[in-house]
Motif scaffolding. Structure first.
Motif, PDB file in Angstrom:
ATOM      1  N   LEU A 132       0.822  -1.199   0.000  1.00 31.38           N
ATOM      2  CA  LEU A 132       0.000   0.000   0.000  1.00 31.38           C
ATOM      3  C   LEU A 132       0.859   1.252   0.000  1.00 31.38           C
ATOM      4  CD1 LEU A 132      -2.806  -1.050   2.500  1.00 31.38           C
ATOM      5  CD2 LEU A 132      -3.018  -0.789   0.019  1.00 31.38           C
ATOM      6  N   LEU A 133       1.940   1.233   0.777  1.00 28.87           N
ATOM      7  CA  LEU A 133       2.837   2.388   0.802  1.00 28.87           C
ATOM      8  C   LEU A 133       3.499   2.596  -0.551  1.00 28.87           C
ATOM      9  CD1 LEU A 133       4.515   1.925   4.313  1.00 28.87           C
ATOM     10  CD2 LEU A 133       2.964   3.769   3.609  1.00 28.87           C
ATOM     11  N   LEU A 134       3.905   1.485  -1.191  1.00 29.52           N
ATOM     12  CA  LEU A 134       4.517   1.590  -2.508  1.00 29.52           C
ATOM     13  C   LEU A 134       3.522   2.159  -3.513  1.00 29.52           C
ATOM     14  CD1 LEU A 134       6.841   1.060  -4.460  1.00 29.52           C
ATOM     15  CD2 LEU A 134       6.005  -1.288  -4.723  1.00 29.52           C
ATOM     16  N   THR A 135       2.268   1.668  -3.442  1.00 25.24           N
ATOM     17  CA  THR A 135       1.239   2.177  -4.347  1.00 25.24           C
ATOM     18  C   THR A 135       1.030   3.669  -4.140  1.00 25.24           C
ATOM     19  OG1 THR A 135       0.131   0.048  -4.382  1.00 25.24           O
ATOM     20  CG2 THR A 135      -1.174   1.969  -5.022  1.00 25.24           C
ATOM     21  N   ALA A 136       0.971   4.092  -2.868  1.00 29.92           N
ATOM     22  CA  ALA A 136       0.786   5.519  -2.585  1.00 29.92           C
ATOM     23  C   ALA A 136       1.940   6.342  -3.134  1.00 29.92           C
ATOM     24  CB  ALA A 136       0.644   5.728  -1.075  1.00 29.92           C
ATOM     25  N   ALA A 137       3.166   5.795  -2.998  1.00 26.17           N
ATOM     26  CA  ALA A 137       4.334   6.516  -3.499  1.00 26.17           C
ATOM     27  C   ALA A 137       4.304   6.621  -5.014  1.00 26.17           C
ATOM     28  CB  ALA A 137       5.615   5.812  -3.042  1.00 26.17           C
ATOM     29  N   VAL A 138       3.854   5.536  -5.678  1.00 22.82           N
ATOM     30  CA  VAL A 138       3.777   5.548  -7.128  1.00 22.82           C
ATOM     31  C   VAL A 138       2.734   6.560  -7.600  1.00 22.82           C
ATOM     32  CG1 VAL A 138       3.093   4.190  -9.140  1.00 22.82           C
ATOM     33  CG2 VAL A 138       4.622   3.196  -7.432  1.00 22.82           C
ATOM     34  N   LEU A 139       1.602   6.611  -6.888  1.00 22.18           N
ATOM     35  CA  LEU A 139       0.528   7.501  -7.304  1.00 22.18           C
ATOM     36  C   LEU A 139       0.838   8.966  -7.036  1.00 22.18           C
ATOM     37  CD1 LEU A 139      -2.630   5.514  -6.159  1.00 22.18           C
ATOM     38  CD2 LEU A 139      -1.738   5.761  -8.465  1.00 22.18           C
ATOM     39  N   ALA A 140       1.696   9.242  -6.070  1.00 18.82           N
ATOM     40  CA  ALA A 140       1.975  10.627  -5.703  1.00 18.82           C
ATOM     41  C   ALA A 140       2.709  11.344  -6.834  1.00 18.82           C
ATOM     42  CB  ALA A 140       2.802  10.668  -4.430  1.00 18.82           C
ATOM     43  N   TRP A 141       2.247  12.521  -7.193  1.00 19.74           N
ATOM     44  CA  TRP A 141       2.930  13.365  -8.160  1.00 19.74           C
ATOM     45  C   TRP A 141       3.187  14.702  -7.490  1.00 19.74           C
ATOM     46  CZ3 TRP A 141       5.541  13.264 -12.540  1.00 19.74           C
ATOM     47  CH2 TRP A 141       5.790  14.470 -13.194  1.00 19.74           C
ATOM     48  N   ARG A 142       4.408  15.112  -7.499  1.00 19.50           N
ATOM     49  CA  ARG A 142       4.768  16.345  -6.813  1.00 19.50           C
ATOM     50  C   ARG A 142       4.658  17.517  -7.780  1.00 19.50           C
ATOM     51  NH1 ARG A 142      10.554  17.821  -3.853  1.00 19.50           N
ATOM     52  NH2 ARG A 142       9.933  19.909  -3.135  1.00 19.50           N
ATOM     53  N   TRP A 143       3.675  18.365  -7.539  1.00 17.98           N
ATOM     54  CA  TRP A 143       3.498  19.554  -8.362  1.00 17.98           C
ATOM     55  C   TRP A 143       4.452  20.639  -7.876  1.00 17.98           C
ATOM     56  CZ3 TRP A 143       0.701  18.959 -12.579  1.00 17.98           C
ATOM     57  CH2 TRP A 143      -0.255  17.943 -12.611  1.00 17.98           C
ATOM     58  N   THR A 144       5.268  21.169  -8.755  1.00 16.66           N
ATOM     59  CA  THR A 144       6.166  22.269  -8.430  1.00 16.66           C
ATOM     60  C   THR A 144       5.501  23.552  -8.901  1.00 16.66           C
ATOM     61  OG1 THR A 144       8.072  20.808  -8.727  1.00 16.66           O
ATOM     62  CG2 THR A 144       8.490  23.183  -8.708  1.00 16.66           C
ATOM     63  N   LEU A 145       4.896  24.268  -7.965  1.00 14.25           N
ATOM     64  CA  LEU A 145       4.084  25.431  -8.295  1.00 14.25           C
ATOM     65  C   LEU A 145       4.463  26.613  -7.412  1.00 14.25           C
ATOM     66  CD1 LEU A 145       0.666  23.539  -8.397  1.00 14.25           C
ATOM     67  CD2 LEU A 145       1.958  24.333 -10.383  1.00 14.25           C
ATOM     68  N   PRO A 146       4.262  27.827  -7.899  1.00 16.85           N
ATOM     69  CA  PRO A 146       4.530  29.000  -7.069  1.00 16.85           C
ATOM     70  C   PRO A 146       3.585  29.045  -5.876  1.00 16.85           C
ATOM     71  CG  PRO A 146       4.248  29.600  -9.392  1.00 16.85           C
ATOM     72  CD  PRO A 146       3.806  28.188  -9.249  1.00 16.85           C
ATOM     73  N   ALA A 147       3.981  29.772  -4.869  1.00 12.90           N
ATOM     74  CA  ALA A 147       3.127  29.956  -3.698  1.00 12.90           C
ATOM     75  C   ALA A 147       1.795  30.562  -4.133  1.00 12.90           C
ATOM     76  CB  ALA A 147       3.810  30.869  -2.688  1.00 12.90           C
ATOM     77  N   GLY A 148       0.726  30.012  -3.592  1.00  9.25           N
ATOM     78  CA  GLY A 148      -0.601  30.532  -3.892  1.00  9.25           C
ATOM     79  C   GLY A 148      -1.269  29.907  -5.095  1.00  9.25           C
ATOM     80  N   VAL A 149      -0.531  29.088  -5.855  1.00 11.73           N
ATOM     81  CA  VAL A 149      -1.133  28.415  -7.015  1.00 11.73           C
ATOM     82  C   VAL A 149      -1.497  26.993  -6.608  1.00 11.73           C
ATOM     83  CG1 VAL A 149      -0.797  27.605  -9.380  1.00 11.73           C
ATOM     84  CG2 VAL A 149       0.181  29.798  -8.655  1.00 11.73           C
ATOM     85  N   PRO A 150      -2.775  26.648  -6.576  1.00 11.47           N
ATOM     86  CA  PRO A 150      -3.171  25.297  -6.169  1.00 11.47           C
ATOM     87  C   PRO A 150      -2.892  24.299  -7.278  1.00 11.47           C
ATOM     88  CG  PRO A 150      -5.087  26.519  -6.874  1.00 11.47           C
ATOM     89  CD  PRO A 150      -3.930  27.485  -6.928  1.00 11.47           C
ATOM     90  N   PRO A 151      -2.705  23.028  -6.937  1.00  9.60           N
ATOM     91  CA  PRO A 151      -2.564  22.007  -7.974  1.00  9.60           C
ATOM     92  C   PRO A 151      -3.787  22.001  -8.877  1.00  9.60           C
ATOM     93  CG  PRO A 151      -1.985  21.111  -5.829  1.00  9.60           C
ATOM     94  CD  PRO A 151      -2.604  22.457  -5.582  1.00  9.60           C
ATOM     95  N   PRO A 152      -3.623  21.596 -10.121  1.00  8.61           N
ATOM     96  CA  PRO A 152      -4.773  21.573 -11.020  1.00  8.61           C
ATOM     97  C   PRO A 152      -5.747  20.476 -10.635  1.00  8.61           C
ATOM     98  CG  PRO A 152      -2.905  20.508 -12.063  1.00  8.61           C
ATOM     99  CD  PRO A 152      -2.396  21.109 -10.790  1.00  8.61           C
ATOM    100  N   PRO A 153      -7.003  20.613 -11.019  1.00  5.22           N
ATOM    101  CA  PRO A 153      -7.959  19.531 -10.780  1.00  5.22           C
ATOM    102  C   PRO A 153      -7.579  18.305 -11.607  1.00  5.22           C
ATOM    103  CG  PRO A 153      -8.934  21.235 -12.172  1.00  5.22           C
ATOM    104  CD  PRO A 153      -7.626  21.770 -11.706  1.00  5.22           C
ATOM    105  N   VAL A 154      -7.660  17.145 -10.987  1.00  6.46           N
ATOM    106  CA  VAL A 154      -7.312  15.881 -11.650  1.00  6.46           C
ATOM    107  C   VAL A 154      -8.479  14.918 -11.472  1.00  6.46           C
ATOM    108  CG1 VAL A 154      -5.715  13.921 -11.671  1.00  6.46           C
ATOM    109  CG2 VAL A 154      -4.841  16.225 -11.236  1.00  6.46           C
ATOM    110  N   PRO A 155      -8.969  14.292 -12.543  1.00  3.77           N
ATOM    111  CA  PRO A 155     -10.101  13.363 -12.403  1.00  3.77           C
ATOM    112  C   PRO A 155      -9.770  12.219 -11.453  1.00  3.77           C
ATOM    113  CG  PRO A 155      -9.713  13.876 -14.710  1.00  3.77           C
ATOM    114  CD  PRO A 155      -8.553  14.445 -13.947  1.00  3.77           C
ATOM    115  N   ALA A 156     -10.743  11.810 -10.669  1.00  3.06           N
ATOM    116  CA  ALA A 156     -10.524  10.743  -9.695  1.00  3.06           C
ATOM    117  C   ALA A 156     -10.125   9.439 -10.363  1.00  3.06           C
ATOM    118  CB  ALA A 156     -11.786  10.539  -8.861  1.00  3.06           C
ATOM    119  N   ASP A 157     -10.573   9.231 -11.612  1.00  2.00           N
ATOM    120  CA  ASP A 157     -10.256   7.975 -12.276  1.00  2.00           C
ATOM    121  C   ASP A 157      -8.970   8.038 -13.095  1.00  2.00           C
ATOM    122  OD1 ASP A 157     -11.089   9.609 -14.313  1.00  2.00           O
ATOM    123  OD2 ASP A 157     -12.495   8.184 -15.205  1.00  2.00           O
TER     124      ASP A 157
END
Length: 325
Positions: A15-40
């Protein structure tokens, strides 16, 4: 150690490996939220890597001559510098190719199609569309999976990107991978973002706020709403939003384009008919003297992000699966 405890540890590790694989680190300026991503379609490195290769692969077109990147060139901020672009049958394009900077935050995505609201659904338009024909794969959807499936590296990449369905190679997963890559087309490195405007650009920003920001609003300089600037004309070849709704009031309406990297994405207007920035500005019916026009253009040029046009992670990959492409 008991068998059940060992099994629990293995499950937890998985489960931890799966979570690590799914995680994507968005490099964004302060105040800019990550973009919306479909749940599927959660963003993963494996999907982004696969989508990047697919974005540059002409095998997604009927005759193997056109990729997404044929029209969306990085040096033009993922536009292409032409008025319109013909497809694989040489049928002329109808609309100008838009830049893709920060497209992850856009909806709707097209100039005049309110139903095209996600990158996953939009991918079908150039690949299968017939008005006009672009990549020419209408009626040949199964062929895409067959072509890609002959490449052992693609088989491995799809398996990593989509383990939940055994790495299925079909257009649905192609679209998910392309969307994942396109969500990484992030551009927030302009002089305007850094608050480093020169005197003319600073004066132009005031003019822009007065005359343009009602529609070209927000961090991406678009309200994502469809407007008509020219008089409605039933004789025009491109009726804009009317073609989707059939409502007379929608004739000639097109979505406000983003102005990020606008100096790099010309020619301008939905049909590419404005050859210069001052010509594009003048079409809005506003009156500016020569000094004001120069200041407005200086501001628009300050919305360019040169690093975005050179970022290696967005360029055509030189290798896949450890081998040169």
């Amino acid at each position: 150690m008991s068998a059940w405890r060992f099994s629990l540890l293995v499950l937890s590790a998985g489960l931890l490996l799966t979570a690590a694989v799914l995680a994507w680190r968005w490099t964004l300026p302060a105040g800019v939220p990550p973009p919306p991503v479909p749940a599927d379609n959660p963003t993963t490195a494996a999907k982004v890597e696969l989508g990047r290769r697919l974005f540059y692969d002409a095998d997604l077109s009927a005759d193997g001559t056109m990729s997404c990147a044929t029209c969306h060139e990085q040096k033009h901020a993922f536009a292409d510098g032409n008025r319109t672009h013909p497809g694989v049958t040489d049928e002329p394009g109808r609309r100008n190719v838009p830049g893709l900077a920060n497209v992850a935050w856009f909806t709707p995505l097209m100039f005049a199609d309110p139903a095209n609201t996600t990158l996953e659904t939009q991918a079908a338009s150039p690949v299968f569309g017939t008005r006009p024909v672009e990549m020419g794969m209408a009626g040949r959807e199964a062929e895409i999976g067959a072509r890609l499936g002959r490449d052992h590296c693609y088989r491995a990449m799809f398996a990593r990107a989509f383990p939940e369905d055994g790495g299925r190679i079909d257009f649905a997963n192609v679209a998910r991978a392309l969307a994942s890559f396109e969500r990484t087309l992030v551009s927030y490195g302009t002089a305007w973002d850094r608050q480093q405007l020169g005197p003319d650009a600073k004066a132009g920003s005031g003019l822009f706020a007065r005359d343009c920001a009602a529609c070209h609003s927000g961090p991406n300089f678009t309200d994502l709403t469809m407007h008509r600037l020219a008089p409605a004309d039933a004789a025009l070849a491109d009726q804009g939003l009317f073609e989707k709704t059939g409502i007379d009031a929608d004739r000639g309406k097109f979505r406000t384009p983003s102005l990020r990297n606008v100096a790099l994405t010309g020619p301008w207007w939905h049909d590419g008919s404005a050859r210069t920035l001052d010509g594009a500005i003048a079409r809005h019916g506003l009156t500016h003297d020569a000094e004001e026009m120069a200041q407005l253009i200086a501001f628009l040029e300050a919305l360019s992000d040169p690093e975005f046009t050179r970022r290696k992670s967005l360029a055509m990959p030189s290798e896949a699966c450890g081998k040169r492409l």
